[in-house]
Design a protein around this motif. Structure first.
Motif, mmCIF file in Angstrom:
data_model
loop_
_atom_site.group_PDB
_atom_site.id
_atom_site.type_symbol
_atom_site.label_atom_id
_atom_site.label_comp_id
_atom_site.label_asym_id
_atom_site.label_seq_id
_atom_site.Cartn_x
_atom_site.Cartn_y
_atom_site.Cartn_z
ATOM 1 N N LYS A 69 0.747 -1.195 -0.069
ATOM 2 C CA LYS A 69 0.041 0.062 -0.102
ATOM 3 C C LYS A 69 0.845 1.307 0.072
ATOM 4 N N LYS A 70 1.882 1.225 0.431
ATOM 5 C CA LYS A 70 2.883 2.295 0.602
ATOM 6 C C LYS A 70 3.817 2.400 -0.562
ATOM 7 N N THR A 71 3.847 1.489 -1.531
ATOM 8 C CA THR A 71 4.951 1.567 -2.565
ATOM 9 C C THR A 71 5.222 2.742 -3.390
ATOM 10 N N ALA A 72 4.268 3.709 -3.377
ATOM 11 C CA ALA A 72 4.546 5.043 -4.326
ATOM 12 C C ALA A 72 5.119 5.882 -3.508
ATOM 13 N N GLU A 73 5.147 5.825 -2.028
ATOM 14 C CA GLU A 73 6.050 6.594 -0.970
ATOM 15 C C GLU A 73 7.295 6.188 -0.886
ATOM 16 N N LEU A 74 7.737 4.735 -1.320
ATOM 17 C CA LEU A 74 9.125 4.201 -1.125
ATOM 18 C C LEU A 74 9.792 4.290 -2.496
ATOM 19 N N ILE A 75 9.382 4.032 -3.572
ATOM 20 C CA ILE A 75 9.897 4.149 -4.883
ATOM 21 C C ILE A 75 9.481 5.231 -5.688
ATOM 22 N N PRO A 76 10.498 6.439 -5.936
ATOM 23 C CA PRO A 76 10.402 7.688 -6.128
ATOM 24 C C PRO A 76 9.445 7.749 -7.408
ATOM 25 N N LEU A 77 9.561 6.962 -8.557
ATOM 26 C CA LEU A 77 8.984 7.155 -9.880
ATOM 27 C C LEU A 77 7.614 6.109 -9.745
ATOM 28 N N CYS A 78 7.238 5.632 -8.936
ATOM 29 C CA CYS A 78 5.965 4.674 -9.070
ATOM 30 C C CYS A 78 4.882 5.723 -8.932
ATOM 31 N N HIS A 79 3.773 5.344 -9.649
ATOM 32 C CA HIS A 79 2.638 5.861 -9.595
ATOM 33 C C HIS A 79 1.663 5.609 -8.437
ATOM 34 N N PRO A 80 0.942 6.558 -7.552
ATOM 35 C CA PRO A 80 0.339 5.953 -6.479
ATOM 36 C C PRO A 80 -1.025 5.253 -7.216
ATOM 37 N N ILE A 81 -1.229 4.169 -6.714
ATOM 38 C CA ILE A 81 -2.525 3.116 -7.247
ATOM 39 C C ILE A 81 -3.296 3.079 -6.125
ATOM 40 N N VAL A 82 -4.696 2.657 -6.711
ATOM 41 C CA VAL A 82 -5.629 2.071 -5.512
ATOM 42 C C VAL A 82 -5.702 0.723 -5.867
ATOM 43 N N MET A 83 -5.387 -0.119 -4.784
ATOM 44 C CA MET A 83 -5.220 -1.531 -4.931
ATOM 45 C C MET A 83 -6.746 -2.327 -4.798
ATOM 46 N N ASN A 84 -6.998 -3.140 -5.662
ATOM 47 C CA ASN A 84 -8.287 -3.907 -5.512
ATOM 48 C C ASN A 84 -8.076 -5.091 -4.334
ATOM 49 N N HIS A 85 -6.941 -5.496 -4.472
ATOM 50 C CA HIS A 85 -6.716 -6.800 -3.548
ATOM 51 C C HIS A 85 -5.217 -6.770 -3.310
ATOM 52 N N ILE A 86 -4.505 -7.278 -2.291
ATOM 53 C CA ILE A 86 -3.171 -7.523 -1.996
ATOM 54 C C ILE A 86 -3.073 -8.760 -1.007
ATOM 55 N N ALA A 87 -2.670 -9.802 -1.314
ATOM 56 C CA ALA A 87 -2.652 -11.031 -0.529
ATOM 57 C C ALA A 87 -0.931 -11.377 -0.423
ATOM 58 N N VAL A 88 -0.802 -11.568 0.818
ATOM 59 C CA VAL A 88 0.670 -12.018 0.962
ATOM 60 C C VAL A 88 0.666 -13.456 1.986
ATOM 61 N N LYS A 89 1.330 -14.381 1.340
ATOM 62 C CA LYS A 89 1.323 -15.651 1.960
ATOM 63 C C LYS A 89 2.705 -15.925 2.677
ATOM 64 N N VAL A 90 2.919 -15.985 3.819
ATOM 65 C CA VAL A 90 4.128 -16.248 4.393
ATOM 66 C C VAL A 90 4.250 -17.646 5.298
ATOM 67 N N GLU A 91 5.085 -18.546 4.693
ATOM 68 C CA GLU A 91 4.989 -19.959 5.046
ATOM 69 C C GLU A 91 6.479 -20.426 5.328
ATOM 70 N N LEU A 92 6.525 -21.526 6.318
ATOM 71 C CA LEU A 92 7.491 -21.945 6.694
ATOM 72 C C LEU A 92 7.997 -22.948 5.532
ATOM 73 N N ALA A 93 9.247 -23.082 5.412
ATOM 74 C CA ALA A 93 9.725 -23.880 4.137
ATOM 75 C C ALA A 93 10.889 -24.745 4.750
ATOM 76 N N ASP A 94 10.671 -25.884 5.016
ATOM 77 C CA ASP A 94 11.821 -26.951 5.592
ATOM 78 C C ASP A 94 12.699 -27.067 4.366
ATOM 79 N N ASP A 95 12.340 -26.878 3.301
ATOM 80 C CA ASP A 95 13.385 -27.362 2.091
ATOM 81 C C ASP A 95 14.466 -26.111 2.039
#
Length: 160
Positions: A69-95
């Motif tokens: 949601k804050k990408t445009a504030e962090l990356i100087p030339l990115c356009h601020p956009i309205v996100m319809n959806h953002i999903a982040v999956k964080v999982e343990l990976a034994d491999d």
């Protein structure tokens, strides 16, 4: 060598924000992935919920969403956009061993959501690193990359 021009440079080579005003709104989607490599003992501490900072996977997931949601504030030339959806999956990976992070971003607009998906993964990975650094001095953030994107004039991309 790629014959396409870099879009964030003007004719004199100066950085600029791309004018997307005349582009049509289209459905955009991007998936990014990355890893945090850890010692197996650190992975077990996360699995058992024994780290002092708390729920590593849950906090990293929320941090990744906020990062997107804050990408445009962090990356100087990115356009601020309205996100319809953002999903982040964080999982343990034994491999790995470690944590695997996948972010999917969706929006309807004039510009893509690749940077939002990549930022989500990066911020989530940095959060994992921050939460384990007291017990793991050798954690490594690796392989952050765009997996796929859809929508827009430049067409689809599949990197896996």
């Amino acid at each position: 060598m790629n014959s396409k021009k870099l879009t964030h440079l003007d004719d004199s080579g100066q950085a600029r924000m791309v004018d997307v005003g005349n582009k049509p709104d289209t459905e955009r989607m991007a998936v990014a992935r990355g890893e945090v490599h850890l010692q197996a003992s650190t992975l077990e501490l996360i699995r058992e919920g024994l780290l002092k900072k708390g729920d590593v996977l849950g906090v990293a997931q929320i941090a990744g969403i906020l990062g997107a949601k804050k990408t445009a504030e962090l990356i100087p030339l990115c356009h601020p956009i309205v996100m319809n959806h953002i999903a982040v999956k964080v999982e343990l990976a034994d491999d790995l061993p470690g944590v695997r992070i996948t972010a999917t971003a969706r929006a309807t607009g004039k510009t893509g959501v690749e940077m939002e998906a990549l930022t989500a993964v990066s911020v989530a990975a940095l959060t994992v690193y921050d939460m384990v650094k007291a017990v793991e001095k050798n954690a490594r953030i690796e392989n952050i990359h765009l997996v796929e994107k859809h929508g827009g004039l430049s067409g689809d991309v599949h990197n896996e």
